[in-house]
Scaffold this motif. Structure first.
Motif, PDB file in Angstrom:
ATOM      1  N   UNK A 163       0.845  -1.187   0.000  1.00 33.84           N
ATOM      2  CA  UNK A 163       0.000   0.000   0.000  1.00 33.84           C
ATOM      3  C   UNK A 163       0.895   1.257   0.000  1.00 33.84           C
ATOM      4  N   UNK A 164       1.412   1.631  -1.170  1.00 33.70           N
ATOM      5  CA  UNK A 164       2.373   2.741  -1.243  1.00 33.70           C
ATOM      6  C   UNK A 164       1.809   4.089  -0.789  1.00 33.70           C
ATOM      7  N   UNK A 165       0.490   4.197  -0.644  1.00 33.59           N
ATOM      8  CA  UNK A 165      -0.074   5.460  -0.161  1.00 33.59           C
ATOM      9  C   UNK A 165       0.407   5.786   1.253  1.00 33.59           C
ATOM     10  N   UNK A 166       0.880   4.792   1.993  1.00 30.75           N
ATOM     11  CA  UNK A 166       1.441   5.042   3.330  1.00 30.75           C
ATOM     12  C   UNK A 166       2.793   5.736   3.261  1.00 30.75           C
ATOM     13  N   UNK A 167       3.496   5.625   2.133  1.00 27.60           N
ATOM     14  CA  UNK A 167       4.826   6.208   2.000  1.00 27.60           C
ATOM     15  C   UNK A 167       4.704   7.663   1.537  1.00 27.60           C
ATOM     16  N   UNK A 168       4.262   8.501   2.443  1.00 32.56           N
ATOM     17  CA  UNK A 168       3.990   9.904   2.129  1.00 32.56           C
ATOM     18  C   UNK A 168       5.285  10.709   2.012  1.00 32.56           C
ATOM     19  N   UNK A 169       5.237  11.851   1.312  1.00 28.98           N
ATOM     20  CA  UNK A 169       6.419  12.720   1.251  1.00 28.98           C
ATOM     21  C   UNK A 169       6.905  13.127   2.644  1.00 28.98           C
ATOM     22  N   UNK A 170       5.983  13.397   3.551  1.00 26.89           N
ATOM     23  CA  UNK A 170       6.366  13.802   4.911  1.00 26.89           C
ATOM     24  C   UNK A 170       7.049  12.656   5.644  1.00 26.89           C
ATOM     25  N   UNK A 171       6.539  11.441   5.483  1.00 29.11           N
ATOM     26  CA  UNK A 171       7.164  10.290   6.129  1.00 29.11           C
ATOM     27  C   UNK A 171       8.582  10.074   5.589  1.00 29.11           C
ATOM     28  N   UNK A 172       8.736  10.121   4.262  1.00 23.71           N
ATOM     29  CA  UNK A 172      10.075   9.971   3.676  1.00 23.71           C
ATOM     30  C   UNK A 172      11.026  11.035   4.227  1.00 23.71           C
ATOM     31  N   UNK A 173      10.563  12.273   4.270  1.00 27.12           N
ATOM     32  CA  UNK A 173      11.432  13.366   4.718  1.00 27.12           C
ATOM     33  C   UNK A 173      11.844  13.213   6.178  1.00 27.12           C
ATOM     34  N   UNK A 174      10.880  12.945   7.047  1.00 27.21           N
ATOM     35  CA  UNK A 174      11.210  12.811   8.477  1.00 27.21           C
ATOM     36  C   UNK A 174      12.087  11.592   8.731  1.00 27.21           C
ATOM     37  N   UNK A 175      11.802  10.488   8.055  1.00 27.79           N
ATOM     38  CA  UNK A 175      12.622   9.294   8.198  1.00 27.79           C
ATOM     39  C   UNK A 175      14.032   9.544   7.675  1.00 27.79           C
ATOM     40  N   UNK A 176      14.145  10.197   6.533  1.00 35.35           N
ATOM     41  CA  UNK A 176      15.459  10.501   5.963  1.00 35.35           C
ATOM     42  C   UNK A 176      16.255  11.420   6.875  1.00 35.35           C
ATOM     43  N   UNK A 177      15.592  12.389   7.490  1.00 32.59           N
ATOM     44  CA  UNK A 177      16.265  13.286   8.430  1.00 32.59           C
ATOM     45  C   UNK A 177      16.804  12.488   9.631  1.00 32.59           C
ATOM     46  N   UNK A 178      15.994  11.541  10.130  1.00 29.86           N
ATOM     47  CA  UNK A 178      16.409  10.668  11.235  1.00 29.86           C
ATOM     48  C   UNK A 178      17.608   9.820  10.812  1.00 29.86           C
ATOM     49  N   UNK A 179      17.521   9.196   9.649  1.00 24.75           N
ATOM     50  CA  UNK A 179      18.617   8.352   9.166  1.00 24.75           C
ATOM     51  C   UNK A 179      19.886   9.173   8.954  1.00 24.75           C
ATOM     52  N   UNK A 180      19.761  10.369   8.404  1.00 26.64           N
ATOM     53  CA  UNK A 180      20.926  11.240   8.206  1.00 26.64           C
ATOM     54  C   UNK A 180      21.577  11.571   9.543  1.00 26.64           C
ATOM     55  N   UNK A 181      20.765  11.851  10.553  1.00 31.89           N
ATOM     56  CA  UNK A 181      21.284  12.157  11.880  1.00 31.89           C
ATOM     57  C   UNK A 181      22.038  10.956  12.459  1.00 31.89           C
ATOM     58  N   UNK A 182      21.469   9.770  12.318  1.00 35.30           N
ATOM     59  CA  UNK A 182      22.124   8.553  12.809  1.00 35.30           C
ATOM     60  C   UNK A 182      23.452   8.359  12.079  1.00 35.30           C
ATOM     61  N   UNK A 183      23.446   8.477  10.757  1.00 32.41           N
ATOM     62  CA  UNK A 183      24.676   8.316   9.978  1.00 32.41           C
ATOM     63  C   UNK A 183      25.739   9.326  10.388  1.00 32.41           C
ATOM     64  N   UNK A 184      25.333  10.562  10.595  1.00 25.57           N
ATOM     65  CA  UNK A 184      26.287  11.594  11.011  1.00 25.57           C
ATOM     66  C   UNK A 184      26.891  11.274  12.374  1.00 25.57           C
ATOM     67  N   UNK A 185      26.060  10.852  13.311  1.00 27.67           N
ATOM     68  CA  UNK A 185      26.561  10.590  14.669  1.00 27.67           C
ATOM     69  C   UNK A 185      27.469   9.370  14.750  1.00 27.67           C
TER      70      UNK A 185
END
Length: 194
Positions: free
Chosen positions: A131-153
């Motif tokens: 159900x790709x409708x769950x993969x919203x632009x906001x979800x991608x952005x917030x998740x990517x921001x979280x992943x970027x933070x983890x990678x940086x740390x």
């Protein structure tokens, strides 16, 4: 007065570190999360392993999951001591809200492979793989921001060798995040937002 508060706060923090895991989780409920954009929603202490990462185990990757559940149901599963499963974070579909369920220093039980559990941070996403409708632009952005933070740390390269899907864990019988997960978009966002 300010000095007294700082000293009292340090004493409380030191005392909390001596508590068993079950009591420590309760004491940390009011503490800050590892990621500044997350809210603490603790998993049951029966569903993860207390550790001292990265000194005990290095963090080498981020594992992306899709829960096959709603956000609320996923957090509830992690809080149920009978379930024996958890992830460090859960991201809600509609608004990108991030809940932290396990401290990054501890080992969440998310990958189905002990070695990968010990060396990764797990991020669950609300929704279903078909159900790709769950993969919203906001979800991608917030998740990517979280992943970027983890990678940086943890000094991780922001690429597909270090950010993998649950289906890529050796021995995994899972298919998430599935064919509808847009990896090109996600990795681009992780690099853009980090």
């Amino acid at each position: 007065m300010q000095r007294r508060r700082i000293i009292q706060g340090a004493a409380v923090t030191a005392a909390a570190a001596l508590l068993p895991a079950s009591a420590r989780a309760g004491a940390e409920q009011a503490a800050d999360t590892d990621h500044p954009g997350a809210q603490w929603s603790p998993a049951s202490t029966s569903n993860y392993t207390v550790s001292s990462r990265p000194s005990e185990y290095p963090v080498e990757r981020v594992i992306i999951h899709v829960a096959q559940q709603t956000f609320t149901e996923t957090v509830g599963i992690f809080q149920n001591p009978a379930k024996a499963v958890s992830a460090h974070y859960v991201v809600r579909s509609g608004d990108g809200f991030v809940a932290q369920c396990v401290r990054e220093r501890d080992i969440a039980w998310h990958a189905g492979n002990w070695d990968f559990n010990t060396r990764s941070i797990g991020i669950e996403h609300e929704g279903w793989i078909d159900q790709p409708s769950y993969f919203t632009p906001t979800m991608y952005e917030r998740s990517a921001r979280l992943t970027a933070d983890i990678c940086d740390r943890y000094g991780l390269t922001k690429d597909r060798a270090h950010i993998i899907g649950h289906h890529e864990v050796p021995g995994s019988d899972h298919t998430d995040p599935g064919a509808n997960w847009d990896w090109v978009r996600y990795i681009r966002l992780v690099n853009l937002l980090g």
